[in-house]
Design a protein around this motif. Structure first.
Motif, PDB file in Angstrom:
ATOM      1  N   MET A   1      42.370  -3.500  22.785  1.00  0.00           N
ATOM      2  CA  MET A   1      43.374  -2.629  23.399  1.00  0.00           C
ATOM      3  C   MET A   1      42.682  -1.604  24.277  1.00  0.00           C
ATOM      4  N   GLY A   2      43.161  -1.465  25.516  1.00  0.00           N
ATOM      5  CA  GLY A   2      42.534  -0.530  26.434  1.00  0.00           C
ATOM      6  C   GLY A   2      42.876   0.903  26.115  1.00  0.00           C
ATOM      7  N   LYS A   3      42.132   1.819  26.703  1.00  0.00           N
ATOM      8  CA  LYS A   3      42.371   3.245  26.513  1.00  0.00           C
ATOM      9  C   LYS A   3      43.088   3.809  27.732  1.00  0.00           C
ATOM     10  N   ALA A   4      43.950   4.762  27.452  1.00  0.00           N
ATOM     11  CA  ALA A   4      44.652   5.410  28.551  1.00  0.00           C
ATOM     12  C   ALA A   4      43.646   6.163  29.403  1.00  0.00           C
ATOM     13  N   LYS A   5      43.768   6.007  30.717  1.00  0.00           N
ATOM     14  CA  LYS A   5      42.827   6.662  31.621  1.00  0.00           C
ATOM     15  C   LYS A   5      43.026   8.163  31.591  1.00  0.00           C
ATOM     16  N   GLY A   6      41.922   8.882  31.807  1.00  0.00           N
ATOM     17  CA  GLY A   6      41.953  10.332  31.717  1.00  0.00           C
ATOM     18  C   GLY A   6      42.973  10.975  32.640  1.00  0.00           C
ATOM     19  N   ASN A   7      43.138  10.408  33.885  1.00  0.00           N
ATOM     20  CA  ASN A   7      44.052  11.035  34.820  1.00  0.00           C
ATOM     21  C   ASN A   7      45.520  10.820  34.444  1.00  0.00           C
ATOM     22  N   HIS A   8      45.773  10.023  33.390  1.00  0.00           N
ATOM     23  CA  HIS A   8      47.137   9.848  32.906  1.00  0.00           C
ATOM     24  C   HIS A   8      47.461  10.827  31.785  1.00  0.00           C
ATOM     25  N   PHE A   9      46.438  11.531  31.292  1.00  0.00           N
ATOM     26  CA  PHE A   9      46.642  12.414  30.140  1.00  0.00           C
ATOM     27  C   PHE A   9      47.313  13.700  30.614  1.00  0.00           C
ATOM     28  N   PRO A  10      48.513  14.033  30.085  1.00  0.00           N
ATOM     29  CA  PRO A  10      49.240  15.227  30.557  1.00  0.00           C
ATOM     30  C   PRO A  10      48.441  16.508  30.364  1.00  0.00           C
ATOM     31  N   LYS A  11      48.580  17.405  31.307  1.00  0.00           N
ATOM     32  CA  LYS A  11      47.856  18.671  31.244  1.00  0.00           C
ATOM     33  C   LYS A  11      48.208  19.464  29.992  1.00  0.00           C
ATOM     34  N   ILE A  12      49.482  19.438  29.596  1.00  0.00           N
ATOM     35  CA  ILE A  12      49.876  20.267  28.455  1.00  0.00           C
ATOM     36  C   ILE A  12      49.304  19.745  27.145  1.00  0.00           C
ATOM     37  N   LEU A  13      48.850  18.476  27.116  1.00  0.00           N
ATOM     38  CA  LEU A  13      48.239  17.939  25.903  1.00  0.00           C
ATOM     39  C   LEU A  13      46.738  18.187  25.854  1.00  0.00           C
ATOM     40  N   ARG A  14      46.192  18.695  26.936  1.00  0.00           N
ATOM     41  CA  ARG A  14      44.760  18.984  26.975  1.00  0.00           C
ATOM     42  C   ARG A  14      44.454  20.369  26.404  1.00  0.00           C
ATOM     43  N   SER A  15      45.502  21.185  26.259  1.00  0.00           N
ATOM     44  CA  SER A  15      45.297  22.553  25.797  1.00  0.00           C
ATOM     45  C   SER A  15      46.387  22.921  24.794  1.00  0.00           C
ATOM     46  N   LYS A  16      45.981  23.345  23.621  1.00  0.00           N
ATOM     47  CA  LYS A  16      46.957  23.767  22.605  1.00  0.00           C
ATOM     48  C   LYS A  16      47.789  24.948  23.110  1.00  0.00           C
ATOM     49  N   SER A  17      47.160  25.835  23.858  1.00  0.00           N
ATOM     50  CA  SER A  17      47.861  26.992  24.405  1.00  0.00           C
ATOM     51  C   SER A  17      48.961  26.552  25.378  1.00  0.00           C
ATOM     52  N   GLU A  18      48.641  25.606  26.271  1.00  0.00           N
ATOM     53  CA  GLU A  18      49.620  25.124  27.241  1.00  0.00           C
ATOM     54  C   GLU A  18      50.773  24.404  26.551  1.00  0.00           C
ATOM     55  N   LEU A  19      50.446  23.634  25.510  1.00  0.00           N
ATOM     56  CA  LEU A  19      51.483  22.926  24.762  1.00  0.00           C
ATOM     57  C   LEU A  19      52.420  23.915  24.081  1.00  0.00           C
ATOM     58  N   THR A  20      51.858  24.969  23.490  1.00  0.00           N
ATOM     59  CA  THR A  20      52.680  25.977  22.811  1.00  0.00           C
ATOM     60  C   THR A  20      53.576  26.700  23.806  1.00  0.00           C
ATOM     61  N   LYS A  21      53.057  27.014  24.989  1.00  0.00           N
ATOM     62  CA  LYS A  21      53.877  27.672  25.998  1.00  0.00           C
ATOM     63  C   LYS A  21      55.039  26.778  26.430  1.00  0.00           C
ATOM     64  N   PHE A  22      54.755  25.485  26.578  1.00  0.00           N
ATOM     65  CA  PHE A  22      55.803  24.524  26.934  1.00  0.00           C
ATOM     66  C   PHE A  22      56.883  24.489  25.843  1.00  0.00           C
TER      67      PHE A  22
END
Length: 288
Positions: A1-22
């Motif tokens: 199974m392939g891995k999702a490419k980095g440029n597909h990873f949402p910005k808000i999931l890269r930062s706990k702070s951004e996710l909490t603000k969302f």
């Protein structure tokens, strides 16, 4: 199974702070203007102190606007745009993952006729319910049954293709007088009946005691009585016309839920508010 490419990873999931603000912005949208930081903290599993710090930061960044009263907050246009962008980003990510996982979902529908396993059927939405109907046209939504089913039974479908045709859902919100304004006795019953007759709703919803009293005078029964804001939005999302009776601030809650649903599902549910308090002249408020 392939891995999702980095440029597909949402910005808000890269930062706990951004996710909490969302998450906080989404909760404010559901609750505004009367926002309780404790309720948001309980929903997100964080302390009230942490929520307060995020509120201060979101105000500084132009996403939240505080009202005159304490605990009165509302989202700014900048916040609405951010929510839309984040949701679009998340939806794109989920689509990518499903493709990577070769995800096959089984969709339930009601059989309109006797169906045999492996049979290809067309799909129709009838008053908010998905039906499997005899296959006639490859250009409309279709699927393949995974089991036998008799008319009226549920049947699982795979290999869905095409788009299910939906009518434009709409919510007509009838604003009623509060009990302090006279309650059901101060409601324009003739006007409400005329609106009901012209709108020809699939579903009727009611919030509060005054609304129930008005329905009694009209001789109508409510099909949606609890969780009315979300239920009305989801019914409209399925193409239904929903007629809702509500008092004062309750109207705002319904509108907020419709707007949140439009953002979440990239939908276009329309709504209209009609003031049916006696001796109140108003123009219909239409929002898309």
């Amino acid at each position: 199974m392939g891995k999702a490419k980095g440029n597909h990873f949402p910005k808000i999931l890269r930062s706990k702070s951004e996710l909490t603000k969302f998450q906080i912005l989404a909760e404010v949208l559901r609750s505004q203007p009367h926002v309780k930081q404790k309720d948001i903290g309980d929903a997100l599993g964080i302390t009230v102190q942490a929520v307060s710090k995020y509120f201060s930061r979101l105000e500084r960044e132009g996403f939240l606007e505080a009202g005159v009263r304490r605990a009165n907050y509302k989202l700014t246009p900048k916040a609405h745009k951010k929510l839309e962008e984040c949701l679009a980003d998340l939806e794109s990510y989920v689509r990518t993952l499903r493709q990577e996982l070769k995800f096959e979902r089984i969709w339930p529908a009601l059989a309109s006729h006797r169906i045999r396993a492996g049979e290809t059927v067309n799909l129709e939405m009838r008053e908010g319910v998905l039906y499997a109907v005899p296959f006639k046209n490859a250009s409309i939504a279709s699927g393949r049954a995974i089991s036998n089913a008799e008319p009226g039974e549920d049947v699982g479908l795979i290999d869905l293709r095409g788009q299910i045709g939906l009518e434009q859902g709409k919510v007509l919100i009838v604003k009623l007088p509060s009990i302090n304004e006279g309650g059901s006795r101060a409601a324009d019953i003739d006007k409400i009946w005329r609106l009901y007759d012209e709108f020809k709703p699939h579903k009727v919803g009611v919030m509060g005691t005054v609304g129930r009293a008005v329905l009694n005078k009209l001789g109508l029964k409510a099909e949606i009585e609890f969780g009315i804001s979300r239920a009305s939005a989801l019914a409209a999302l399925r193409g239904l016309r929903v007629f809702v009776l509500a008092v004062g601030r309750m109207v705002g809650r319904i509108i907020d839920e419709i707007e949140l649903t439009n953002i979440k599902y990239n939908a276009n549910i329309t709504y209209e508010v009609r003031d049916c308090r006696k001796e109140v002249e108003n123009q219909p408020t239409k929002r898309v």
